[in-house]
Design a protein around this motif. Structure first.
Motif, PDB file in Angstrom:
ATOM      1  N   ALA A  59       1.071  -1.128   0.160  1.00  0.00           N
ATOM      2  CA  ALA A  59      -0.081  -0.376   0.000  1.00  0.00           C
ATOM      3  C   ALA A  59       1.055   1.477   0.361  1.00  0.00           C
ATOM      4  CB  ALA A  59      -1.302   0.098   1.297  1.00  0.00           C
ATOM      5  N   THR A  60       1.713   1.198   1.017  1.00  0.00           N
ATOM      6  CA  THR A  60       2.238   2.003   0.536  1.00  0.00           C
ATOM      7  C   THR A  60       3.850   2.804  -0.593  1.00  0.00           C
ATOM      8  OG1 THR A  60       2.952   2.110   3.508  1.00  0.00           O
ATOM      9  CG2 THR A  60       4.395   3.482   1.903  1.00  0.00           C
ATOM     10  N   SER A  61       4.018   1.359  -1.260  1.00  0.00           N
ATOM     11  CA  SER A  61       4.767   1.479  -2.143  1.00  0.00           C
ATOM     12  C   SER A  61       4.092   2.632  -3.244  1.00  0.00           C
ATOM     13  CB  SER A  61       5.595   0.531  -2.804  1.00  0.00           C
ATOM     14  OG  SER A  61       4.728  -0.185  -4.261  1.00  0.00           O
ATOM     15  N   ASP A  62       2.564   1.319  -3.761  1.00  0.00           N
ATOM     16  CA  ASP A  62       1.829   2.109  -4.468  1.00  0.00           C
ATOM     17  C   ASP A  62       1.535   3.870  -4.599  1.00  0.00           C
ATOM     18  OD1 ASP A  62       1.417   0.173  -5.636  1.00  0.00           O
ATOM     19  OD2 ASP A  62      -0.667  -0.539  -5.169  1.00  0.00           O
ATOM     20  N   ARG A  63       0.785   4.594  -3.050  1.00  0.00           N
ATOM     21  CA  ARG A  63       0.581   5.834  -3.029  1.00  0.00           C
ATOM     22  C   ARG A  63       1.548   6.395  -3.044  1.00  0.00           C
ATOM     23  NH1 ARG A  63      -0.762   6.713   3.317  1.00  0.00           N
ATOM     24  NH2 ARG A  63      -1.047   8.946   2.566  1.00  0.00           N
ATOM     25  N   LEU A  64       3.567   5.928  -2.558  1.00  0.00           N
ATOM     26  CA  LEU A  64       4.241   7.516  -3.164  1.00  0.00           C
ATOM     27  C   LEU A  64       4.453   6.869  -4.972  1.00  0.00           C
ATOM     28  CD1 LEU A  64       7.231   8.294  -2.247  1.00  0.00           C
ATOM     29  CD2 LEU A  64       8.153   5.561  -2.022  1.00  0.00           C
ATOM     30  N   ARG A  65       4.186   5.821  -5.155  1.00  0.00           N
ATOM     31  CA  ARG A  65       4.417   5.701  -6.907  1.00  0.00           C
ATOM     32  C   ARG A  65       3.467   7.112  -7.144  1.00  0.00           C
ATOM     33  NH1 ARG A  65       6.291   1.310 -10.038  1.00  0.00           N
ATOM     34  NH2 ARG A  65       5.480  -0.160  -8.479  1.00  0.00           N
ATOM     35  N   ALA A  66       2.380   6.663  -7.079  1.00  0.00           N
ATOM     36  CA  ALA A  66       1.451   7.561  -7.244  1.00  0.00           C
ATOM     37  C   ALA A  66       2.244   9.287  -6.927  1.00  0.00           C
ATOM     38  CB  ALA A  66      -0.038   7.307  -6.696  1.00  0.00           C
ATOM     39  N   ALA A  67       2.689   9.226  -5.667  1.00  0.00           N
ATOM     40  CA  ALA A  67       2.749  10.646  -5.490  1.00  0.00           C
ATOM     41  C   ALA A  67       3.588  11.090  -6.412  1.00  0.00           C
ATOM     42  CB  ALA A  67       2.636  10.858  -4.497  1.00  0.00           C
ATOM     43  N   LEU A  68       4.351  10.317  -6.984  1.00  0.00           N
ATOM     44  CA  LEU A  68       5.722  10.713  -7.676  1.00  0.00           C
ATOM     45  C   LEU A  68       5.557  10.858  -9.055  1.00  0.00           C
ATOM     46  CD1 LEU A  68       8.658   8.395  -6.182  1.00  0.00           C
ATOM     47  CD2 LEU A  68       8.492  11.246  -5.457  1.00  0.00           C
ATOM     48  N   ASP A  69       4.651  10.243  -9.413  1.00  0.00           N
ATOM     49  CA  ASP A  69       4.244  10.532 -10.727  1.00  0.00           C
ATOM     50  C   ASP A  69       3.666  11.700 -10.945  1.00  0.00           C
ATOM     51  OD1 ASP A  69       4.471   8.080 -11.162  1.00  0.00           O
ATOM     52  OD2 ASP A  69       3.428   6.653 -11.779  1.00  0.00           O
ATOM     53  N   LEU A  70       3.086  12.065  -9.980  1.00  0.00           N
ATOM     54  CA  LEU A  70       2.804  13.821  -9.819  1.00  0.00           C
ATOM     55  C   LEU A  70       3.074  15.189  -9.861  1.00  0.00           C
ATOM     56  CD1 LEU A  70       0.302  14.153  -7.073  1.00  0.00           C
ATOM     57  CD2 LEU A  70      -0.235  13.665  -9.623  1.00  0.00           C
ATOM     58  N   VAL A 110      13.600   3.893  -5.129  1.00  0.00           N
ATOM     59  CA  VAL A 110      14.703   3.098  -5.444  1.00  0.00           C
ATOM     60  C   VAL A 110      14.563   1.958  -4.688  1.00  0.00           C
ATOM     61  CG1 VAL A 110      17.081   3.000  -6.529  1.00  0.00           C
ATOM     62  CG2 VAL A 110      15.530   5.181  -7.170  1.00  0.00           C
ATOM     63  N   ALA A 111      15.335   2.185  -3.674  1.00  0.00           N
ATOM     64  CA  ALA A 111      16.015   1.374  -1.823  1.00  0.00           C
ATOM     65  C   ALA A 111      15.170   0.201  -2.262  1.00  0.00           C
ATOM     66  CB  ALA A 111      15.999   2.481  -1.101  1.00  0.00           C
ATOM     67  N   HIS A 112      13.613   1.104  -2.050  1.00  0.00           N
ATOM     68  CA  HIS A 112      12.079  -0.082  -2.158  1.00  0.00           C
ATOM     69  C   HIS A 112      12.495  -1.379  -3.599  1.00  0.00           C
ATOM     70  CE1 HIS A 112       8.627  -2.348  -1.632  1.00  0.00           C
ATOM     71  NE2 HIS A 112       7.658  -1.371  -3.254  1.00  0.00           N
ATOM     72  N   CYS A 113      12.773  -0.537  -4.691  1.00  0.00           N
ATOM     73  CA  CYS A 113      12.476  -1.962  -5.688  1.00  0.00           C
ATOM     74  C   CYS A 113      13.642  -2.265  -6.010  1.00  0.00           C
ATOM     75  CB  CYS A 113      12.664  -0.588  -6.763  1.00  0.00           C
ATOM     76  SG  CYS A 113      10.860  -0.287  -7.473  1.00  0.00           S
ATOM     77  N   LEU A 114      15.072  -2.237  -5.354  1.00  0.00           N
ATOM     78  CA  LEU A 114      16.180  -2.946  -5.480  1.00  0.00           C
ATOM     79  C   LEU A 114      15.785  -4.558  -3.541  1.00  0.00           C
ATOM     80  CD1 LEU A 114      19.303  -0.782  -5.276  1.00  0.00           C
ATOM     81  CD2 LEU A 114      18.518  -2.636  -6.273  1.00  0.00           C
ATOM     82  N   GLU A 115      15.335  -3.795  -2.674  1.00  0.00           N
ATOM     83  CA  GLU A 115      14.833  -4.528  -1.880  1.00  0.00           C
ATOM     84  C   GLU A 115      14.002  -5.373  -2.383  1.00  0.00           C
ATOM     85  OE1 GLU A 115      14.029  -1.713   1.656  1.00  0.00           O
ATOM     86  OE2 GLU A 115      16.865  -1.831   1.737  1.00  0.00           O
ATOM     87  N   SER A 116      12.729  -5.684  -2.751  1.00  0.00           N
ATOM     88  CA  SER A 116      11.603  -6.172  -3.239  1.00  0.00           C
ATOM     89  C   SER A 116      11.909  -6.965  -4.650  1.00  0.00           C
ATOM     90  CB  SER A 116      10.384  -5.566  -3.765  1.00  0.00           C
ATOM     91  OG  SER A 116      10.389  -4.049  -4.229  1.00  0.00           O
ATOM     92  N   GLY A 117      13.116  -6.424  -5.692  1.00  0.00           N
ATOM     93  CA  GLY A 117      13.186  -7.241  -6.930  1.00  0.00           C
ATOM     94  C   GLY A 117      11.952  -6.426  -8.138  1.00  0.00           C
ATOM     95  N   ASP A 118      11.848  -5.240  -7.656  1.00  0.00           N
ATOM     96  CA  ASP A 118      10.755  -4.488  -8.870  1.00  0.00           C
ATOM     97  C   ASP A 118      12.131  -4.028  -9.857  1.00  0.00           C
ATOM     98  OD1 ASP A 118       9.285  -3.740 -10.520  1.00  0.00           O
ATOM     99  OD2 ASP A 118       7.592  -3.042  -9.169  1.00  0.00           O
ATOM    100  N   TYR A 119      12.842  -4.180 -10.417  1.00  0.00           N
ATOM    101  CA  TYR A 119      13.727  -4.202 -10.568  1.00  0.00           C
ATOM    102  C   TYR A 119      13.835  -2.487 -12.263  1.00  0.00           C
ATOM    103  CZ  TYR A 119      16.304  -7.188  -8.581  1.00  0.00           C
ATOM    104  OH  TYR A 119      17.117  -7.841  -7.153  1.00  0.00           O
ATOM    105  N   ALA A 120      12.586  -3.061 -12.840  1.00  0.00           N
ATOM    106  CA  ALA A 120      12.153  -2.575 -13.870  1.00  0.00           C
ATOM    107  C   ALA A 120      11.737  -1.097 -13.336  1.00  0.00           C
ATOM    108  CB  ALA A 120      11.397  -2.496 -14.775  1.00  0.00           C
ATOM    109  N   ALA A 121      10.442  -0.996 -12.531  1.00  0.00           N
ATOM    110  CA  ALA A 121      10.396  -0.196 -11.955  1.00  0.00           C
ATOM    111  C   ALA A 121      11.335   1.223 -10.948  1.00  0.00           C
ATOM    112  CB  ALA A 121       9.392  -0.386 -10.542  1.00  0.00           C
TER     113      ALA A 121
END
Length: 236
Positions: A59-70, A110-121
């Motif tokens: 939930a936090t990562s989705d909210r952060l992604r949506a906010a940064l997209d703004l 970016v750190a979250h993506c590295l730790e969770s394996g979502d490298y493309a994002a």
């Protein structure tokens, strides 16, 4: 003239603006949507979660992604008012404040993506971060890790060379020891890296919460082994 202009503003926009003799601002209680307000409110609400170590929950990562997209560039980029030094100073201060806030959010994502394996994002976010902070070696190292973990070892090595050239041309300095050591580590890796599993060919039905918890636990460096217990046939 100022009183006349303020009166003219009140007629068409009085329901949406707060107008005084000194200021004009959006009315936060009015039925308006402003990307800046939504972005800052989201980053403020997310700040306690972003300060926590480890990968973010879904939930936090989705909210952060949506906010940064703004955030699509500098605040009021290309907009100027003649003979208005105060407005220019306010604009520059707001631009810098947003760069700092968004930069921190992007680094955390970016750190979250590295730790969770979502490298493309993570690569997409790192590209945006490097636009904001082109001389930040930490961001360049994150990009190198993302590239090599996504199987693009040569691209990671090339990124190091580009970073080194940028710092030399623009600042007259060489990369720091951590960046050079990371380059040496990546250069010494066999190619292709032997530890990467192929992408899952089909989706796994159900168990979203359990899968998210597993991914979070595996994302921590101290997790060397994870044992899953359960009855036979439950999908371990």
């Amino acid at each position: 003239n100022l009183r006349t202009l303020l009166t003219m503003l009140r007629k068409p926009f009085g329901a949406y603006l707060i107008i005084t003799r000194q200021t004009v601002a959006f009315d936060p209680q009015a039925d308006v949507w402003c990307d800046l307000s939504v972005l800052e409110a989201a980053l403020t609400d997310l700040a306690p979660m972003l300060d926590q170590p480890g990968p973010l929950d879904a939930a936090t990562s989705d909210r952060l992604r949506a906010a940064l997209d703004l955030y699509q560039g500098d605040f009021l980029e290309g907009f100027y008012l003649r003979e208005s030094q105060g407005f220019e100073q306010w604009t520059l201060q707001t631009q810098e404040r947003l760069r700092v806030q968004v930069g921190y959010g992007l680094r955390r994502f970016v750190a979250h993506c590295l730790e969770s394996g979502d490298y493309a994002a993570g690569i997409r976010a790192a590209e945006r971060l490097l636009v904001l902070e082109p001389y930040a070696e930490q961001a360049h190292r994150q990009m190198m890790w993302l590239l090599v973990r996504s199987g693009r070892r040569n691209a990671a090595l090339a990124h190091y060379q580009a970073c080194r050239q940028l710092l030399h041309n623009e600042l007259g300095v060489d990369v720091g020891a951590p960046t050079s050591e990371l380059f040496a580590t990546i250069a010494a890796l066999p190619f292709p890296p032997p530890c990467y599993l192929p992408r899952q060919p089909t989706s796994f039905v159900g168990r979203e919460a359990e899968l998210a918890e597993i991914v979070a636990r595996l994302g921590h460096a101290e997790c060397r082994l994870l044992t899953i217990l359960g009855a036979g046939g439950m999908g371990k």
